[in-house]
Design a protein around this motif. Sequence first.
Motif, PDB file in Angstrom:
ATOM      1  N   UNK A 177       0.806  -1.220   0.000  1.00  0.00           N
ATOM      2  CA  UNK A 177       0.000   0.000   0.000  1.00  0.00           C
ATOM      3  C   UNK A 177       0.844   1.278   0.000  1.00  0.00           C
ATOM      4  N   UNK A 178       2.131   1.173   0.338  1.00  0.00           N
ATOM      5  CA  UNK A 178       2.991   2.355   0.293  1.00  0.00           C
ATOM      6  C   UNK A 178       3.377   2.700  -1.139  1.00  0.00           C
ATOM      7  N   UNK A 179       3.505   1.686  -1.979  1.00  0.00           N
ATOM      8  CA  UNK A 179       3.862   1.926  -3.381  1.00  0.00           C
ATOM      9  C   UNK A 179       2.677   1.709  -4.328  1.00  0.00           C
ATOM     10  N   UNK A 180       1.578   1.163  -3.823  1.00  0.00           N
ATOM     11  CA  UNK A 180       0.382   0.830  -4.614  1.00  0.00           C
ATOM     12  C   UNK A 180       0.682  -0.146  -5.745  1.00  0.00           C
ATOM     13  N   UNK A 181       1.633  -1.027  -5.520  1.00  0.00           N
ATOM     14  CA  UNK A 181       2.000  -2.027  -6.521  1.00  0.00           C
ATOM     15  C   UNK A 181       1.707  -3.428  -6.007  1.00  0.00           C
ATOM     16  N   UNK A 182       1.256  -4.284  -6.919  1.00  0.00           N
ATOM     17  CA  UNK A 182       1.089  -5.695  -6.595  1.00  0.00           C
ATOM     18  C   UNK A 182       2.479  -6.320  -6.604  1.00  0.00           C
ATOM     19  N   UNK A 183       2.814  -7.028  -5.552  1.00  0.00           N
ATOM     20  CA  UNK A 183       4.114  -7.685  -5.465  1.00  0.00           C
ATOM     21  C   UNK A 183       4.059  -8.937  -6.341  1.00  0.00           C
ATOM     22  N   UNK A 184       4.851  -8.941  -7.416  1.00  0.00           N
ATOM     23  CA  UNK A 184       4.775  -9.998  -8.427  1.00  0.00           C
ATOM     24  C   UNK A 184       5.079 -11.376  -7.855  1.00  0.00           C
ATOM     25  N   UNK A 185       5.992 -11.463  -6.916  1.00  0.00           N
ATOM     26  CA  UNK A 185       6.384 -12.755  -6.349  1.00  0.00           C
ATOM     27  C   UNK A 185       5.330 -13.319  -5.399  1.00  0.00           C
ATOM     28  N   UNK A 186       4.328 -12.528  -5.078  1.00  0.00           N
ATOM     29  CA  UNK A 186       3.333 -12.952  -4.096  1.00  0.00           C
ATOM     30  C   UNK A 186       2.195 -13.772  -4.687  1.00  0.00           C
ATOM     31  N   UNK A 187       2.166 -13.958  -5.987  1.00  0.00           N
ATOM     32  CA  UNK A 187       1.048 -14.662  -6.632  1.00  0.00           C
ATOM     33  C   UNK A 187       1.019 -16.143  -6.245  1.00  0.00           C
ATOM     34  N   UNK A 188      -0.173 -16.591  -5.908  1.00  0.00           N
ATOM     35  CA  UNK A 188      -0.435 -18.015  -5.718  1.00  0.00           C
ATOM     36  C   UNK A 188      -1.567 -18.368  -6.667  1.00  0.00           C
ATOM     37  N   UNK A 189      -1.357 -19.405  -7.463  1.00  0.00           N
ATOM     38  CA  UNK A 189      -2.340 -19.880  -8.454  1.00  0.00           C
ATOM     39  C   UNK A 189      -2.656 -18.827  -9.515  1.00  0.00           C
ATOM     40  N   UNK A 232      -7.895  -8.470   2.462  1.00  0.00           N
ATOM     41  CA  UNK A 232      -7.530  -8.585   3.868  1.00  0.00           C
ATOM     42  C   UNK A 232      -6.375  -7.627   4.138  1.00  0.00           C
ATOM     43  N   UNK A 233      -6.566  -6.715   5.068  1.00  0.00           N
ATOM     44  CA  UNK A 233      -5.582  -5.673   5.353  1.00  0.00           C
ATOM     45  C   UNK A 233      -4.607  -6.134   6.427  1.00  0.00           C
ATOM     46  N   UNK A 234      -3.331  -5.943   6.134  1.00  0.00           N
ATOM     47  CA  UNK A 234      -2.271  -6.178   7.112  1.00  0.00           C
ATOM     48  C   UNK A 234      -1.567  -4.843   7.308  1.00  0.00           C
ATOM     49  N   UNK A 235      -1.465  -4.394   8.549  1.00  0.00           N
ATOM     50  CA  UNK A 235      -0.875  -3.077   8.807  1.00  0.00           C
ATOM     51  C   UNK A 235       0.568  -3.156   9.274  1.00  0.00           C
ATOM     52  N   UNK A 236       0.986  -4.316   9.774  1.00  0.00           N
ATOM     53  CA  UNK A 236       2.365  -4.417  10.242  1.00  0.00           C
ATOM     54  C   UNK A 236       2.914  -5.809   9.996  1.00  0.00           C
ATOM     55  N   UNK A 237       4.220  -5.866   9.797  1.00  0.00           N
ATOM     56  CA  UNK A 237       4.937  -7.126   9.630  1.00  0.00           C
ATOM     57  C   UNK A 237       6.024  -7.154  10.687  1.00  0.00           C
ATOM     58  N   UNK A 238       5.958  -8.145  11.551  1.00  0.00           N
ATOM     59  CA  UNK A 238       6.902  -8.287  12.676  1.00  0.00           C
ATOM     60  C   UNK A 238       6.950  -7.027  13.538  1.00  0.00           C
ATOM     61  N   UNK A 239       5.800  -6.409  13.752  1.00  0.00           N
ATOM     62  CA  UNK A 239       5.704  -5.254  14.638  1.00  0.00           C
ATOM     63  C   UNK A 239       6.072  -3.928  14.008  1.00  0.00           C
ATOM     64  N   UNK A 240       6.519  -3.906  12.775  1.00  0.00           N
ATOM     65  CA  UNK A 240       6.868  -2.665  12.084  1.00  0.00           C
ATOM     66  C   UNK A 240       5.747  -2.293  11.116  1.00  0.00           C
ATOM     67  N   UNK A 241       5.490  -1.013  10.989  1.00  0.00           N
ATOM     68  CA  UNK A 241       4.444  -0.529  10.099  1.00  0.00           C
ATOM     69  C   UNK A 241       4.796  -0.890   8.658  1.00  0.00           C
ATOM     70  N   UNK A 242       3.968  -1.706   8.066  1.00  0.00           N
ATOM     71  CA  UNK A 242       4.129  -2.119   6.676  1.00  0.00           C
ATOM     72  C   UNK A 242       2.749  -2.504   6.158  1.00  0.00           C
ATOM     73  N   UNK A 243       2.021  -1.564   5.568  1.00  0.00           N
ATOM     74  CA  UNK A 243       0.644  -1.860   5.146  1.00  0.00           C
ATOM     75  C   UNK A 243       0.597  -2.647   3.826  1.00  0.00           C
ATOM     76  N   UNK A 244      -0.105  -3.754   3.881  1.00  0.00           N
ATOM     77  CA  UNK A 244      -0.310  -4.597   2.708  1.00  0.00           C
ATOM     78  C   UNK A 244      -1.782  -4.999   2.665  1.00  0.00           C
ATOM     79  N   UNK A 245      -2.275  -5.203   1.464  1.00  0.00           N
ATOM     80  CA  UNK A 245      -3.613  -5.755   1.278  1.00  0.00           C
ATOM     81  C   UNK A 245      -3.472  -7.071   0.537  1.00  0.00           C
ATOM     82  N   UNK A 246      -3.999  -8.116   1.146  1.00  0.00           N
ATOM     83  CA  UNK A 246      -4.013  -9.416   0.484  1.00  0.00           C
ATOM     84  C   UNK A 246      -5.290  -9.496  -0.334  1.00  0.00           C
TER      85      UNK A 246
END
Length: 154
Positions: free
Chosen positions: A106-118, A132-146
């Motif tokens: 969500x910081x770059x608004x890009x789909x992470x190419x390596x994240x594709x499943x099926x 599905x919104x994820x706001x942090x990874x390992x306690x650090x702010x890193x917003x991602x949408x699955x």
Amino acid sequence: MIKLSKSKKGQLFIIEAFIAVSVMIIMVTALYEVQLATQPSIEPEFHEEVYTTLQALDANGFFDDYIYSINNVIPADITYYRSIITQAIYGALPDHGEFKLNYEDLQTSLIVAESHINEHLTTGDSVVSIDYLITEVYGEYAPYTIHLQVWLKG
């Protein structure tokens, strides 16, 4: 029976019996048709189970591990966590269910190419999309949408 069919009363009785049986058959058929027409169609609620599975994967840290392994290019971990996520989602779907998954930074608004499943699968007619919104990874702010798409084959 031969005497009945030869007399007028007997003929009338046979006609009345035939009419009564015909009316009963028509009534039973009509009731059966009405029952089929008024019975609600079965709508599978598999998307709720899939969403619950996403919450469980997130609560157990599998999404954090998956995102971290992709961001840091750790191929063995990517394969491991991808298989865990795949098995969990297939476990929540009916036997003829399929899905596609990827995530967006969500910081770059890009789909992470390596994240594709099926990604090779073609979506079906009736697709349910779940974000599905994820706001942090390992306690650090890193917003991602699955982004997850689920559907039934056939």
